[in-house]
Design an enzyme around this catalytic site. Sequence first.
Site, PDB file in Angstrom:
ATOM      1  CB  SER A 177      42.809  42.592 -50.274  1.00 15.04           C
ATOM      2  OG  SER A 177      44.201  42.422 -50.511  1.00 15.04           O
ATOM      3  CE1 TYR A 191      41.451  44.261 -53.020  1.00 15.99           C
ATOM      4  CE2 TYR A 191      40.542  45.751 -51.066  1.00 15.99           C
ATOM      5  CZ  TYR A 191      41.021  45.111 -51.805  1.00 15.99           C
ATOM      6  OH  TYR A 191      42.706  46.795 -51.868  1.00 15.99           O
TER       7      TYR A 191
END
Length: 150
Positions: free
Chosen positions: A24, A57
């Site tokens: 991430s 993400y």
Amino acid sequence: MRKIVAGKLHGIHVTEANLDYHGSITLDPDHCEQAGVLPMEFVEIWNKNSGARISTYVILGERGSRCCILNGAAARTCQPGDQVIICNSVYVDQAELTALKPRVLTFDKDNRIVDRLTYSVERDAGGGYSFSILDEARTPLPVPALVGRS
């Protein structure tokens, strides 16, 4: 449906690269909220220093920290101090394009916001599209274009 830019963090600097975390990008919630980037949303990251392009993400870091931390495999693509562009997107029907007004933030070297811009697409009199970049006062700014082309 077309994939369209929804928001950007343009020129934010990487504050840390954490290879041992499980993936991430960690971002300051203040920056995300102002640009319309959601937690767990997939974003594209373009490294202005190396040209690397990745997708991952978003997770939210500490509010007010101005952090931009690449985690896991993403940490291999950026070094602290690198300038990156982080872009989210949405799918819209072409007829909805003019309603979308992506928010773009630009940053200084300490990840303080310098500019809050908006992208705008409108229909012109001939039925084509026009594109403008607007500052906070909604004043149009120059759009990069080829100069001296005949």
